[in-house]
Design a protein around this motif. Sequence first.
Motif, PDB file in Angstrom:
ATOM      1  N   VAL A  73       0.862  -1.179   0.000  1.00 18.40           N
ATOM      2  CA  VAL A  73       0.000   0.000   0.000  1.00 18.40           C
ATOM      3  C   VAL A  73       0.904   1.235   0.000  1.00 18.40           C
ATOM      4  CG1 VAL A  73      -1.726   1.319   1.282  1.00 18.40           C
ATOM      5  CG2 VAL A  73      -1.869  -1.177   1.195  1.00 18.40           C
ATOM      6  N   CYS A  74       0.707   2.071  -0.989  1.00 14.84           N
ATOM      7  CA  CYS A  74       1.542   3.264  -1.124  1.00 14.84           C
ATOM      8  C   CYS A  74       1.250   4.238   0.009  1.00 14.84           C
ATOM      9  CB  CYS A  74       1.269   3.917  -2.470  1.00 14.84           C
ATOM     10  SG  CYS A  74       2.055   5.518  -2.649  1.00 14.84           S
ATOM     11  N   PRO A  75       2.296   4.663   0.729  1.00 18.96           N
ATOM     12  CA  PRO A  75       2.060   5.598   1.830  1.00 18.96           C
ATOM     13  C   PRO A  75       1.656   6.991   1.335  1.00 18.96           C
ATOM     14  CG  PRO A  75       4.413   5.105   1.601  1.00 18.96           C
ATOM     15  CD  PRO A  75       3.699   4.249   0.613  1.00 18.96           C
ATOM     16  N   LYS A  76       1.907   7.257   0.067  1.00 16.18           N
ATOM     17  CA  LYS A  76       1.596   8.580  -0.462  1.00 16.18           C
ATOM     18  C   LYS A  76       0.140   8.693  -0.929  1.00 16.18           C
ATOM     19  CE  LYS A  76       5.714  10.429  -0.004  1.00 16.18           C
ATOM     20  NZ  LYS A  76       6.785   9.559  -0.285  1.00 16.18           N
ATOM     21  N   CYS A  77      -0.315   7.703  -1.716  1.00 19.70           N
ATOM     22  CA  CYS A  77      -1.684   7.803  -2.247  1.00 19.70           C
ATOM     23  C   CYS A  77      -2.625   6.828  -1.555  1.00 19.70           C
ATOM     24  CB  CYS A  77      -1.700   7.604  -3.762  1.00 19.70           C
ATOM     25  SG  CYS A  77      -1.159   5.979  -4.314  1.00 19.70           S
ATOM     26  N   ASP A  78      -2.109   6.015  -0.623  1.00 23.84           N
ATOM     27  CA  ASP A  78      -2.921   5.106   0.180  1.00 23.84           C
ATOM     28  C   ASP A  78      -3.653   4.058  -0.653  1.00 23.84           C
ATOM     29  OD1 ASP A  78      -3.678   4.381   2.834  1.00 23.84           O
ATOM     30  OD2 ASP A  78      -5.686   5.157   2.431  1.00 23.84           O
ATOM     31  N   LEU A  96       9.168   3.021  -6.382  1.00 34.14           N
ATOM     32  CA  LEU A  96       8.319   4.020  -6.993  1.00 34.14           C
ATOM     33  C   LEU A  96       6.896   3.466  -7.069  1.00 34.14           C
ATOM     34  CD1 LEU A  96       9.621   6.582  -8.349  1.00 34.14           C
ATOM     35  CD2 LEU A  96       9.209   5.470 -10.516  1.00 34.14           C
ATOM     36  N   CYS A  97       5.928   4.275  -6.671  1.00 36.46           N
ATOM     37  CA  CYS A  97       4.533   3.860  -6.784  1.00 36.46           C
ATOM     38  C   CYS A  97       4.097   3.988  -8.235  1.00 36.46           C
ATOM     39  CB  CYS A  97       3.660   4.738  -5.888  1.00 36.46           C
ATOM     40  SG  CYS A  97       1.901   4.487  -6.138  1.00 36.46           S
ATOM     41  N   LYS A  98       3.516   2.899  -8.777  1.00 36.86           N
ATOM     42  CA  LYS A  98       3.110   2.950 -10.180  1.00 36.86           C
ATOM     43  C   LYS A  98       1.796   3.703 -10.365  1.00 36.86           C
ATOM     44  CE  LYS A  98       5.806  -0.480 -12.410  1.00 36.86           C
ATOM     45  NZ  LYS A  98       5.882  -1.533 -13.411  1.00 36.86           N
ATOM     46  N   LYS A  99       1.106   3.951  -9.248  1.00 35.44           N
ATOM     47  CA  LYS A  99      -0.163   4.691  -9.356  1.00 35.44           C
ATOM     48  C   LYS A  99       0.074   6.195  -9.356  1.00 35.44           C
ATOM     49  CE  LYS A  99      -3.707   1.540  -8.831  1.00 35.44           C
ATOM     50  NZ  LYS A  99      -3.771   0.527  -7.778  1.00 35.44           N
ATOM     51  N   CYS A 100       0.778   6.687  -8.324  1.00 39.39           N
ATOM     52  CA  CYS A 100       0.927   8.148  -8.217  1.00 39.39           C
ATOM     53  C   CYS A 100       2.315   8.605  -8.631  1.00 39.39           C
ATOM     54  CB  CYS A 100       0.598   8.611  -6.795  1.00 39.39           C
ATOM     55  SG  CYS A 100       1.778   8.051  -5.542  1.00 39.39           S
ATOM     56  N   LYS A 101       3.210   7.651  -8.955  1.00 37.94           N
ATOM     57  CA  LYS A 101       4.569   7.937  -9.422  1.00 37.94           C
ATOM     58  C   LYS A 101       5.453   8.582  -8.357  1.00 37.94           C
ATOM     59  CE  LYS A 101       3.119   6.796 -13.593  1.00 37.94           C
ATOM     60  NZ  LYS A 101       3.185   5.368 -13.918  1.00 37.94           N
TER      61      LYS A 101
HETATM   62 ZN   LIG Z   1       1.123   6.118  -4.658  1.00 38.79          ZN
END
Ligand SMILES: [Zn+2]
Length: 105
Positions: A73-78, A96-101
């Motif tokens: 779970v991305c800590p940036k975009c949850d 790197l988060c592939k959702k929010c980059k």
């Molecule tokens: Zn993210």
Amino acid sequence: MGLTIKKEDTVMVLTGKNKSKRGRVIGVNPGKQKVVVEGVNIQKKHMKPNKQYQQGGIIEKEAPIYASNVMLVCPKCDKPTRIGNQMLEDGRKLRLCKKCKEVMD
Ligand SMILES: [Zn+2]
């Protein structure tokens, strides 16, 4: 091959009876490609009394699950996401988060 999941990460379970549950990673075993997630895959164990458990009896403990059964779970975009890698010039790898980059660490 190492694991992209590290201790203290938050992950979401993808399969099994804990599906969709989120938890904190409390252990990783890159050799076996397994992770231990807090509150997930609890197994009951019968213990004989010892130094740590003087009463003995049944203890509940998280058992490792395959890292492929969880998603970070991305800590940036949850959001649960796949991980990309970004290589730095000094050879370090960033996740790197592939959702929010966003870079995670
Ligand atoms: Zn993210």
